[in-house]
Structures are given as C-alpha cells and as structure tokens.
Design a protein around this motif. Structure first.
Motif, PDB file in Angstrom:
ATOM      1  N   VAL A  90      -5.643   1.281 -10.340  1.00 45.74           N
ATOM      2  CA  VAL A  90      -5.116   0.348  -9.340  1.00 45.74           C
ATOM      3  C   VAL A  90      -3.604   0.559  -9.307  1.00 45.74           C
ATOM      4  N   TYR A  91      -3.085   0.794  -8.122  1.00 35.40           N
ATOM      5  CA  TYR A  91      -1.661   1.039  -7.942  1.00 35.40           C
ATOM      6  C   TYR A  91      -0.992  -0.211  -7.382  1.00 35.40           C
ATOM      7  N   TYR A  92       0.103  -0.591  -8.022  1.00 34.26           N
ATOM      8  CA  TYR A  92       0.856  -1.775  -7.634  1.00 34.26           C
ATOM      9  C   TYR A  92       2.269  -1.375  -7.217  1.00 34.26           C
ATOM     10  N   CYS A  93       2.787  -2.020  -6.183  1.00 36.45           N
ATOM     11  CA  CYS A  93       4.217  -1.896  -5.922  1.00 36.45           C
ATOM     12  C   CYS A  93       4.900  -3.154  -6.450  1.00 36.45           C
ATOM     13  N   ALA A  94       6.133  -2.986  -6.842  1.00 38.38           N
ATOM     14  CA  ALA A  94       6.886  -4.085  -7.429  1.00 38.38           C
ATOM     15  C   ALA A  94       8.364  -3.898  -7.125  1.00 38.38           C
ATOM     16  N   LEU A  95       9.071  -5.003  -7.048  1.00 37.56           N
ATOM     17  CA  LEU A  95      10.505  -4.999  -6.775  1.00 37.56           C
ATOM     18  C   LEU A  95      11.267  -5.648  -7.917  1.00 37.56           C
ATOM     19  N   ARG A  96      12.408  -5.053  -8.259  1.00 37.01           N
ATOM     20  CA  ARG A  96      13.300  -5.714  -9.205  1.00 37.01           C
ATOM     21  C   ARG A  96      14.731  -5.450  -8.759  1.00 37.01           C
ATOM     22  N   ARG A  97      15.621  -6.333  -9.160  1.00 39.69           N
ATOM     23  CA  ARG A  97      17.039  -6.118  -8.877  1.00 39.69           C
ATOM     24  C   ARG A  97      17.540  -4.960  -9.733  1.00 39.69           C
ATOM     25  N   PRO A 136      -8.642   1.533 -15.878  1.00 41.96           N
ATOM     26  CA  PRO A 136      -9.525   0.677 -16.675  1.00 41.96           C
ATOM     27  C   PRO A 136      -9.324   0.892 -18.161  1.00 41.96           C
ATOM     28  N   GLY A 137      -9.131  -0.193 -18.884  1.00 44.93           N
ATOM     29  CA  GLY A 137      -8.982  -0.125 -20.328  1.00 44.93           C
ATOM     30  C   GLY A 137      -7.626   0.352 -20.806  1.00 44.93           C
TER      31      GLY A 137
END
Length: 119
Positions: A93-100, A41-42
């Motif tokens: 908050v935890y995010y998963c992400a994909l990149r080439r 947060p923030g």
C-alpha cells in the motif's frame, strides 16, 4: 482541512509501470516536502521517495533508484510517482504524506492506494 487523495494504484505484471498521483488541498504548501511511503503485508512502513515542493529537490530509497521518479505540479498541488520496471517486492500500500521542510514527522497523510505486482 487538508486532504491528500491518492490514485493510480492497481495490478501490474513484473516489469510493468504505474503512475501514482497525490492531490493535495486545503492550504498552501510552500515550505513543504511531499513523500511517498509504502507498507507491505507484515512489514513496517518504509520511505520510498520525496520531493520539496518549492525547489523540486528529490530523494529516493536505494531500492527504487533508477526505476521510480517523483515529480510535482505546483499549479495543481499534485505530486506523482512514476514507477517503472516494477518488481513483486514493490507490492504494498502506497501512501503520500506531507511534512514541513526541516521536520521529521509527517503532518498529513493520504488514505493509501494498493499496488500489486505479479510475477
């Protein structure tokens, strides 16, 4: 259509552990790198850890080294973030992400999962 679905967040006391999962679907992911990022947060979103899906090469932000471990199961198109010795400052908050591989920007994002560490 590519989908990333996170799970495993929750509330834990300081010193405890959680394991996050990110299941990917919708295409083949050869040549991709999966990352976990978090946003408290923030604060701005920050990089936590990443793994190259082809060869398992990993990297971590300094504050989680020795406590977090990123791994993947290519047969399940799933990546994991094992989080040990959690601290209140890991709350986000935890995010998963994909990149080439070789790109800077992420191509795909999950919806996020809340991790709260109480003191």
């Amino acid at each position: 259509q590519v989908q990333l679905v996170e799970s495993g967040g929750g509330l834990v006391q300081a010193g405890g552990s959680l394991r996050l999962s990110c299941a990917a679907s919708g295409r083949t992911f050869a040549g991709f790198r999966m990352a976990w990022l978090r946003q408290a947060p923030g604060k701005e979103r920050e990089f936590v850890a990443a793994i190259t899906l082809d060869n398992g090469l990993t990297s971590y932000t300094e504050s989680v080294k020795g406590r977090f471990t990123i791994s993947r199961d290519n047969a399940k198109n799933t990546a994991y973030l094992q989080m040990n010795s959690l601290k209140p400052e890991d709350t986000a908050v935890y995010y998963c992400a994909l990149r080439r591989v070789g790109k800077i920007e992420y191509d795909y994002w999950g919806q996020g999962t809340q991790v709260t560490v109480s003191s």
